[in-house]
Design a protein around this motif. Structure first.
Motif, PDB file in Angstrom:
ATOM      1  N   SER A   1       0.826  -1.211   0.000  1.00 50.02           N
ATOM      2  CA  SER A   1       0.000   0.000   0.000  1.00 50.02           C
ATOM      3  C   SER A   1       0.858   1.257   0.000  1.00 50.02           C
ATOM      4  N   ARG A   2       0.264   2.375  -0.422  1.00 51.43           N
ATOM      5  CA  ARG A   2       0.986   3.651  -0.498  1.00 51.43           C
ATOM      6  C   ARG A   2       1.168   4.298   0.869  1.00 51.43           C
ATOM      7  N   LEU A   3       0.443   3.841   1.872  1.00 46.66           N
ATOM      8  CA  LEU A   3       0.686   4.241   3.247  1.00 46.66           C
ATOM      9  C   LEU A   3       1.037   3.000   4.045  1.00 46.66           C
ATOM     10  N   ALA A   4       1.954   3.143   4.985  1.00 42.52           N
ATOM     11  CA  ALA A   4       2.332   2.048   5.867  1.00 42.52           C
ATOM     12  C   ALA A   4       1.801   2.329   7.266  1.00 42.52           C
ATOM     13  N   LEU A   5       1.332   1.290   7.926  1.00 44.34           N
ATOM     14  CA  LEU A   5       0.829   1.441   9.289  1.00 44.34           C
ATOM     15  C   LEU A   5       1.968   1.252  10.272  1.00 44.34           C
ATOM     16  N   GLY A   6       2.351   2.326  10.947  1.00 42.24           N
ATOM     17  CA  GLY A   6       3.343   2.260  12.009  1.00 42.24           C
ATOM     18  C   GLY A   6       2.665   1.938  13.325  1.00 42.24           C
ATOM     19  N   THR A   7       3.296   1.087  14.130  1.00 43.57           N
ATOM     20  CA  THR A   7       2.635   0.560  15.330  1.00 43.57           C
ATOM     21  C   THR A   7       3.322   0.964  16.628  1.00 43.57           C
ATOM     22  N   MET A   8       4.204   1.951  16.590  1.00 45.26           N
ATOM     23  CA  MET A   8       4.980   2.293  17.778  1.00 45.26           C
ATOM     24  C   MET A   8       4.105   2.709  18.960  1.00 45.26           C
TER      25      MET A   8
ATOM     26  N   ASN B   1      -1.946  -2.454   3.753  1.00 46.52           N
ATOM     27  CA  ASN B   1      -1.542  -3.829   4.057  1.00 46.52           C
ATOM     28  C   ASN B   1      -0.124  -3.940   4.603  1.00 46.52           C
ATOM     29  N   PHE B   2       0.626  -2.834   4.650  1.00 48.04           N
ATOM     30  CA  PHE B   2       1.996  -2.861   5.142  1.00 48.04           C
ATOM     31  C   PHE B   2       2.002  -2.452   6.604  1.00 48.04           C
ATOM     32  N   PHE B   3       2.358  -3.384   7.503  1.00 48.92           N
ATOM     33  CA  PHE B   3       2.377  -3.135   8.939  1.00 48.92           C
ATOM     34  C   PHE B   3       3.833  -3.139   9.403  1.00 48.92           C
ATOM     35  N   ASP B   4       4.253  -2.052  10.038  1.00 50.87           N
ATOM     36  CA  ASP B   4       5.649  -1.888  10.458  1.00 50.87           C
ATOM     37  C   ASP B   4       5.743  -1.844  11.977  1.00 50.87           C
ATOM     38  N   THR B   5       6.669  -2.621  12.541  1.00 52.66           N
ATOM     39  CA  THR B   5       6.872  -2.621  13.979  1.00 52.66           C
ATOM     40  C   THR B   5       8.362  -2.787  14.271  1.00 52.66           C
ATOM     41  N   ALA B   6       8.703  -3.035  15.536  1.00 50.76           N
ATOM     42  CA  ALA B   6      10.095  -3.284  15.942  1.00 50.76           C
ATOM     43  C   ALA B   6      10.072  -4.049  17.250  1.00 50.76           C
ATOM     44  N   ASP B   7      11.133  -4.817  17.493  1.00 49.78           N
ATOM     45  CA  ASP B   7      11.151  -5.631  18.707  1.00 49.78           C
ATOM     46  C   ASP B   7      11.181  -4.783  19.977  1.00 49.78           C
ATOM     47  N   ILE B   8      11.754  -3.573  19.902  1.00 47.29           N
ATOM     48  CA  ILE B   8      11.849  -2.752  21.117  1.00 47.29           C
ATOM     49  C   ILE B   8      10.570  -1.963  21.405  1.00 47.29           C
ATOM     50  N   TYR B   9       9.635  -1.894  20.452  1.00 44.92           N
ATOM     51  CA  TYR B   9       8.415  -1.114  20.679  1.00 44.92           C
ATOM     52  C   TYR B   9       7.630  -1.706  21.857  1.00 44.92           C
ATOM     53  N   GLY B  10       7.072  -0.815  22.649  1.00 43.65           N
ATOM     54  CA  GLY B  10       6.432  -1.195  23.903  1.00 43.65           C
ATOM     55  C   GLY B  10       7.273  -0.752  25.074  1.00 43.65           C
ATOM     56  N   TRP B  11       8.590  -0.591  24.812  1.00 49.64           N
ATOM     57  CA  TRP B  11       9.526   0.055  25.732  1.00 49.64           C
ATOM     58  C   TRP B  11       9.603  -0.613  27.100  1.00 49.64           C
TER      59      TRP B  11
ATOM     60  N   LEU C   1      11.970  -3.593  28.540  1.00 50.75           N
ATOM     61  CA  LEU C   1      13.177  -4.279  28.103  1.00 50.75           C
ATOM     62  C   LEU C   1      12.936  -5.766  27.862  1.00 50.75           C
ATOM     63  N   GLY C   2      13.155  -6.177  26.632  1.00 55.79           N
ATOM     64  CA  GLY C   2      13.117  -7.584  26.283  1.00 55.79           C
ATOM     65  C   GLY C   2      11.748  -8.194  26.073  1.00 55.79           C
ATOM     66  N   GLU C   3      10.680  -7.406  26.223  1.00 56.55           N
ATOM     67  CA  GLU C   3       9.346  -8.011  26.179  1.00 56.55           C
ATOM     68  C   GLU C   3       8.678  -7.944  24.806  1.00 56.55           C
ATOM     69  N   GLY C   4       9.054  -6.979  23.966  1.00 56.95           N
ATOM     70  CA  GLY C   4       8.427  -6.905  22.653  1.00 56.95           C
ATOM     71  C   GLY C   4       6.918  -6.739  22.734  1.00 56.95           C
ATOM     72  N   ILE C   5       6.460  -5.811  23.547  1.00 59.97           N
ATOM     73  CA  ILE C   5       5.027  -5.649  23.817  1.00 59.97           C
ATOM     74  C   ILE C   5       4.224  -5.437  22.537  1.00 59.97           C
ATOM     75  N   THR C   6       4.706  -4.555  21.673  1.00 63.25           N
ATOM     76  CA  THR C   6       3.944  -4.240  20.460  1.00 63.25           C
ATOM     77  C   THR C   6       3.866  -5.445  19.537  1.00 63.25           C
ATOM     78  N   GLU C   7       4.957  -6.167  19.377  1.00 60.49           N
ATOM     79  CA  GLU C   7       4.915  -7.377  18.562  1.00 60.49           C
ATOM     80  C   GLU C   7       3.919  -8.377  19.119  1.00 60.49           C
ATOM     81  N   GLN C   8       3.838  -8.493  20.421  1.00 59.68           N
ATOM     82  CA  GLN C   8       2.867  -9.417  21.023  1.00 59.68           C
ATOM     83  C   GLN C   8       1.438  -9.001  20.694  1.00 59.68           C
ATOM     84  N   ILE C   9       1.175  -7.694  20.737  1.00 57.40           N
ATOM     85  CA  ILE C   9      -0.172  -7.199  20.411  1.00 57.40           C
ATOM     86  C   ILE C   9      -0.526  -7.546  18.968  1.00 57.40           C
ATOM     87  N   ILE C  10       0.417  -7.337  18.060  1.00 56.49           N
ATOM     88  CA  ILE C  10       0.180  -7.665  16.654  1.00 56.49           C
ATOM     89  C   ILE C  10      -0.004  -9.167  16.481  1.00 56.49           C
ATOM     90  N   GLY C  11       0.797  -9.961  17.183  1.00 60.84           N
ATOM     91  CA  GLY C  11       0.694 -11.412  17.090  1.00 60.84           C
ATOM     92  C   GLY C  11      -0.665 -11.919  17.519  1.00 60.84           C
TER      93      GLY C  11
END
Length: 315
Positions: A2-9, A33-43, A45-55
């Motif tokens: 898609s022409r816009l990407a969804l940032g999940t920070m 349809n493009f979803f962008d995240t990172a392992d450190i999002y959720g802030w 340490l080591g938990e990957g909160i945002t990735e868990q929400i997406i999962g």
């Protein structure tokens, strides 16, 4: 994609999980349809909160994973041990495996190096990434916050190894911050790397901040010190920008995103909504058309760094 990407920070720290799930569902309905995240999002340490929400959102309905171009990043510290961050081969492999677990998927469509690592040789970085690609855990590799010469070194090393190299770069890019036009954007265009601008509205400064202040008073002022400093530094220009957007009959946020969509080399700006309403507002930019005269006005109001390097600072 898609022409816009969804940032999940914002998912987790600012947007509760139920609202984050609604945002992702609505994004698909709107064709994002493009979803962008990172392992450190959720802030945390080591938990990957945002990735868990997406999962959990991906797992909640069959077929969702196939509809999404899923991107995450690795570099930031995920623990306190020496190999729990940066881009050593060990951390790259561990970070990918951990992201796959949190996201509940068997592969990442785009695995991004979140920052340059000046201490790890590119041969080592590519060895780790190539292994993940060969294992089917990563489809494409990208970067974020790289300088133009970092992109060149990455691509030339990959070329010598017979690898594809990077397909994307995420950089700060907006009307107020155009430094990437010096060398990052030209490097992307030279190597066929897609540019994914983040912070496309400079922390809300290009989203009608003065209108909001006028309407809401103190409640509408940003609480971020950096944003407040930038506002005072650029208040006159932002006021002129908002006035011109009003003349065009468009919302400032839509115009700011539309300006990026008109820039050569830009694949998709990354928008980071906190609510469904903000997401829906962002999609209005897709229908905004800015003619050459208007684009020149904005160039005059928010001048870039002077064109690509070295002409911007030499003959």
């Amino acid at each position: 994609m898609s022409r816009l990407a969804l940032g999940t920070m914002n998912f987790g720290p600012h947007t509760p999980e139920d609202e984050a799930h609604r945002i992702m569902s609505r994004a698909l309905e709107l064709g994002i349809n493009f979803f962008d995240t990172a392992d450190i999002y959720g802030w945390k340490l080591g938990e990957g909160i945002t990735e868990q929400i997406i999962g959990r959102w991906l797992a909640a309905a069959p077929g969702r994973r196939e509809q999404v171009v899923l991107a995450t990043k690795a570099y930031g510290p995920m623990g306190r041990t020496p190999n729990s961050g940066r881009l050593s081969a060990l951390h790259i492999r561990r970070a990918c495996e951990a992201s796959l677990r949190r996201l509940g998927t068997d592969h990442l469509d785009l695995f991004q190096l979140h920052h340059i690592d000046r201490t790890t040789p590119w041969e080592e970085v590519w060895e780790a990434v190539e292994l993940l690609v060969a294992q089917g855990k990563v489809v494409y590799a990208g970067s974020s916050n790289f300088a133009g010469w970092h992109l060149a070194r990455a691509q030339e090393t990959a070329r010598r190894r017979g690898s594809r190299g990077l397909v994307s770069e995420q950089s700060v890019y907006n009307l107020l911050e155009r430094t990437v036009e010096l060398e990052v954007l030209p490097a992307c265009e030279e190597y066929g790397i897609g540019l994914l601008p983040y912070s496309p509205l400079q922390g809300g400064l290009l989203a009608g901040v003065l209108r909001r202040e006028e309407r809401e008073g103190a409640a509408g002022r940003s609480k971020e010190p950096k944003t407040r400093r930038l506002l005072e530094q650029h208040r006159d220009r932002i006021a002129a920008y908002e006035s011109r957007c009003a003349e065009l009959g468009e919302d400032p946020a839509s115009v700011g995103l539309a300006w990026l969509l008109h820039r050569p080399g830009v694949t998709a700006p990354v928008v980071g909504p906190r609510t469904v309403a903000q997401l829906e507002g962002a999609t209005k930019a897709l229908s905004v058309r800015l003619d050459e005269a208007v684009l020149k006005e904005f160039d005059a109001l928010f001048p870039g760094p002077g064109g690509p390097a070295p002409e911007a600072y030499a003959w």
